[in-house]
Design a protein around this motif. Structure first.
Motif, PDB file in Angstrom:
ATOM      1  N   SER A  94      -7.090 -23.220  31.544  1.00  0.00           N
ATOM      2  CA  SER A  94      -6.416 -23.462  32.824  1.00  0.00           C
ATOM      3  C   SER A  94      -5.180 -22.578  33.012  1.00  0.00           C
ATOM      4  CB  SER A  94      -6.038 -24.938  32.949  1.00  0.00           C
ATOM      5  OG  SER A  94      -5.195 -25.346  31.895  1.00  0.00           O
ATOM      6  N   LEU A 131     -14.103 -28.218  44.229  1.00  0.00           N
ATOM      7  CA  LEU A 131     -13.708 -28.775  42.948  1.00  0.00           C
ATOM      8  C   LEU A 131     -14.917 -29.520  42.399  1.00  0.00           C
ATOM      9  CD1 LEU A 131     -11.177 -28.704  44.990  1.00  0.00           C
ATOM     10  CD2 LEU A 131     -10.113 -30.273  43.400  1.00  0.00           C
ATOM     11  N   CYS A 132     -15.554 -28.963  41.396  1.00  0.00           N
ATOM     12  CA  CYS A 132     -16.868 -29.447  40.962  1.00  0.00           C
ATOM     13  C   CYS A 132     -16.821 -29.885  39.505  1.00  0.00           C
ATOM     14  CB  CYS A 132     -17.913 -28.341  41.161  1.00  0.00           C
ATOM     15  SG  CYS A 132     -19.576 -28.812  40.659  1.00  0.00           S
ATOM     16  N   SER A 133     -17.403 -31.049  39.215  1.00  0.00           N
ATOM     17  CA  SER A 133     -17.544 -31.516  37.834  1.00  0.00           C
ATOM     18  C   SER A 133     -19.006 -31.897  37.578  1.00  0.00           C
ATOM     19  CB  SER A 133     -16.607 -32.689  37.558  1.00  0.00           C
ATOM     20  OG  SER A 133     -16.852 -33.769  38.435  1.00  0.00           O
ATOM     21  N   TRP A 173      -5.417 -27.246  43.393  1.00  0.00           N
ATOM     22  CA  TRP A 173      -5.418 -26.988  41.963  1.00  0.00           C
ATOM     23  C   TRP A 173      -4.960 -28.203  41.166  1.00  0.00           C
ATOM     24  CZ3 TRP A 173      -7.376 -24.919  38.015  1.00  0.00           C
ATOM     25  CH2 TRP A 173      -6.682 -24.762  36.816  1.00  0.00           C
ATOM     26  N   TYR A 175      -7.767 -30.542  40.878  1.00  0.00           N
ATOM     27  CA  TYR A 175      -8.804 -30.123  39.934  1.00  0.00           C
ATOM     28  C   TYR A 175      -8.368 -30.364  38.494  1.00  0.00           C
ATOM     29  CZ  TYR A 175     -12.491 -27.598  37.626  1.00  0.00           C
ATOM     30  OH  TYR A 175     -13.551 -27.292  36.809  1.00  0.00           O
ATOM     31  N   GLN A 176      -7.108 -30.150  38.198  1.00  0.00           N
ATOM     32  CA  GLN A 176      -6.634 -30.411  36.845  1.00  0.00           C
ATOM     33  C   GLN A 176      -6.833 -31.875  36.467  1.00  0.00           C
ATOM     34  OE1 GLN A 176      -2.701 -28.558  37.663  1.00  0.00           O
ATOM     35  NE2 GLN A 176      -3.000 -27.528  35.699  1.00  0.00           N
ATOM     36  N   LEU A 199      -9.079 -33.871  37.853  1.00  0.00           N
ATOM     37  CA  LEU A 199     -10.516 -34.134  37.830  1.00  0.00           C
ATOM     38  C   LEU A 199     -11.128 -33.746  36.493  1.00  0.00           C
ATOM     39  CD1 LEU A 199     -13.182 -34.888  39.210  1.00  0.00           C
ATOM     40  CD2 LEU A 199     -13.291 -32.553  40.107  1.00  0.00           C
ATOM     41  N   ARG A 200     -10.807 -32.559  35.987  1.00  0.00           N
ATOM     42  CA  ARG A 200     -11.430 -32.131  34.737  1.00  0.00           C
ATOM     43  C   ARG A 200     -10.915 -32.944  33.556  1.00  0.00           C
ATOM     44  NH1 ARG A 200      -9.378 -27.901  31.449  1.00  0.00           N
ATOM     45  NH2 ARG A 200     -11.512 -27.151  31.239  1.00  0.00           N
ATOM     46  N   TYR A 257     -14.126 -24.360  39.848  1.00  0.00           N
ATOM     47  CA  TYR A 257     -13.052 -24.356  40.829  1.00  0.00           C
ATOM     48  C   TYR A 257     -13.192 -23.040  41.593  1.00  0.00           C
ATOM     49  CZ  TYR A 257      -8.442 -24.250  42.975  1.00  0.00           C
ATOM     50  OH  TYR A 257      -7.422 -24.201  43.879  1.00  0.00           O
ATOM     51  N   THR A 268     -18.781 -33.384  43.319  1.00  0.00           N
ATOM     52  CA  THR A 268     -18.034 -32.251  43.871  1.00  0.00           C
ATOM     53  C   THR A 268     -17.150 -32.701  45.026  1.00  0.00           C
ATOM     54  OG1 THR A 268     -19.751 -30.683  43.218  1.00  0.00           O
ATOM     55  CG2 THR A 268     -18.301 -30.013  45.008  1.00  0.00           C
ATOM     56  N   GLY A 293     -18.815 -27.368  35.491  1.00  0.00           N
ATOM     57  CA  GLY A 293     -17.747 -27.505  36.462  1.00  0.00           C
ATOM     58  C   GLY A 293     -17.416 -26.187  37.124  1.00  0.00           C
TER      59      GLY A 293
END
Length: 473
Positions: free
Chosen positions: A33, A268-270, A242, A245-246, A248-249, A259, A426, A257
């Motif tokens: 990251s 923003l995908c997991s 951002w 996303y931090q 989320l992951r 970004y 997502t 995943g």
């Protein structure tokens, strides 16, 4: 004859004479990251995220920014643009245009999954270029169906080998990115992401049950064997994606995943699911069908896993999609090469466990990864079977088009390699709002209440994230 797009890719005499990329080592960090934070202000910043160190599945992270050309498709029109040329409009097949932008296939570098090439998303509704579908559902996001950049450099982080390298085709640009990625990190002055109200579904519980009743009518009539049905949750939102996303992951790390920041949206995908992978002529797809929540109690978690493994309904759903994908792969793979080496395996992810199967094949002579993508798109695990009729029913019963959801995010490398996910789990963040979807496969013996709960099981981490950031002040 070399096209202007190929000229844009091979744009300087600093491209290695042997047509192999330049490779430079950088410091390895278990969490990539910090590297991405140094790229956030660059156009089309992207991170294909393996989930490491939060996920045991992850190996390669791929990061890049500032593509040398872009391709965007809306409806029948595609626009390609490079720094050297004005925008070019075309009605041609978007995947043919993408092949032209990529140029001739280059030599593989075996230790690297990606040596530069295309990274971006292929939205679910891109399938309308190849499949005639009705147009009942509202196009709520109005985003391009396809948005990819052509990147002449990338940062590759190999977490198994604990190795980080810059790979690229232009000495000067590689120097620039090496300096930027190793410079001191500037203080973060971005506005934190927050939602301004709770997320609301586009379907009430009653409307969801009515839609499932209609699907059951279609199943009884023999229109389909399975239909994937989803609801969409929307919340007003502001701030920088951002930070979201931090979070989320950290709570829902996944091996596929991503970004991705395009001019119109942040994605923003997991995703836990691989759609298509191609290395050389070898093809793999790993559909997911069947879900149970995870438990912190090891005994209870093992019980849930075994119940999933032995569930006749979930096994039947999974097998239907395996058969569909065998057929899709068979359209472009060598005769007799399509195999199912793994069937009904239970895999553990951050918050749920899934029933996963693996289908492999070998591309037929003269076929490419883009031929495979066209033949199999969108993934059968998120449509149902047969695919066309299932998609027609989806368009009838889901109030809004899916957009990026249930499409694919990933890369197509200059060496012909491809790796894409199914864009589930997502968040799509456009100015003023964020959206997330949850769905599942419906078969004739589905329990509507259980299916409704399953949609929430799948997106609970994402909804929790939106709830945790809810600050209407």
């Amino acid at each position: 004859m070399m096209t202007r797009y190929q000229t844009a890719i091979n744009h300087s005499n600093t491209v290695p004479a042997c047509n192999r990329p330049l490779i430079r080592p950088l410091a390895y960090h278990p969490d990539s990251s910090a590297y991405l934070e140094r790229l956030l202000d660059q156009p089309w910043a992207v991170w294909l995220d393996s989930g490491h160190p939060f996920s045991r599945h992850g190996r390669f992270d791929i990061l890049s920014a500032d593509p040398i050309s872009t391709l965007i498709t809306r409806g029948a029109t595609s626009i390609s643009q490079t720094a050297e040329q004005p925008p070019q409009h075309s009605y041609a097949d978007p995947l043919d245009l993408l092949a032209e932008l990529l140029g001739p296939i280059r030599a593989e570098v075996p230790e690297l999954p990606f040596i530069g090439g295309a990274i971006g998303y292929f939205g679910y509704d891109l399938a309308r270029r190849w499949i005639t579908l009705p147009t009942r559902a509202e196009d709520a996001d109005a985003l391009p169906e396809l948005a990819v950049g052509i990147y002449d450099w990338a940062l590759i982080v190999d977490h198994h080998a604990q190795r980080t390298v810059l790979v690229g085709w232009d000495v000067r640009r590689l120097d620039r990115w090496a300096a930027q990625l190793t410079a001191p990190l500037a203080p973060n002055q971005r506005e934190p992401f927050r939602t301004l109200a709770p997320a609301v579904s586009n379907l009430t519980a009653t409307q969801y049950q009515q839609a499932l009743a209609r699907i059951r009518d279609y199943l009884i009539a023999g229109d389909c064997y399975q239909v994937n049905f989803a609801q969409c949750f929307t919340a007003p939102a502001v701030g920088d994606a951002w930070s979201a996303y931090q979070r989320l992951r950290a709570c829902n790390a996944a091996p596929f995943g991503a970004y991705l920041r395009t001019p119109e949206a942040a994605i923003l995908c997991s995703s836990p699911e691989r759609f298509l992978q191609v290395r050389g002529d070898q093809v793999e797809t790993r559909p997911i069908k069947g879900t149970r929540p995870r438990s912190s109690d090891p005994l209870e978690n093992a019980r849930l896993a075994e119940a999933l493994r032995q569930s006749p309904k979930d096994r039947a759903e999974n097998l239907m999609i395996v058969d569909l994908l065998r057929n899709d792969l068979g359209r472009v793979c060598a005769t007799g090469s399509v195999r199912v080496p793994a069937l009904f395996e239970v895999e553990q992810f951050a918050r749920v466990q899934h029933l996963v199967s693996t289908i492999t094949g070998r591309l037929a002579a003269g076929r490419t990864a883009l031929d495979l993508l066209r033949a199999a798109f969108p993934g059968g695990s998120i449509t149902g079977a047969p695919k066309r009729r299932a998609m027609e029913i989806i368009d009838e019963l889901e109030p809004q088009r899916r957009g990026i959801y249930c499409g694919a995010i990933g890369y197509l490398s200059f060496d012909g390699a491809l790796d894409t996910n199914i864009a589930i789990r997502t968040l799509v963040y456009t100015p003023g709002r964020v959206r997330v979807w949850g769905g599942g496969g419906i078969v004739i013996d589905s329990d509507p209440d259980a299916e409704y709960r399953e949609t929430y099981d799948k997106v609970t981490p994402l909804l929790e994230l939106l709830h945790a950031t809810n600050n209407p002040t």
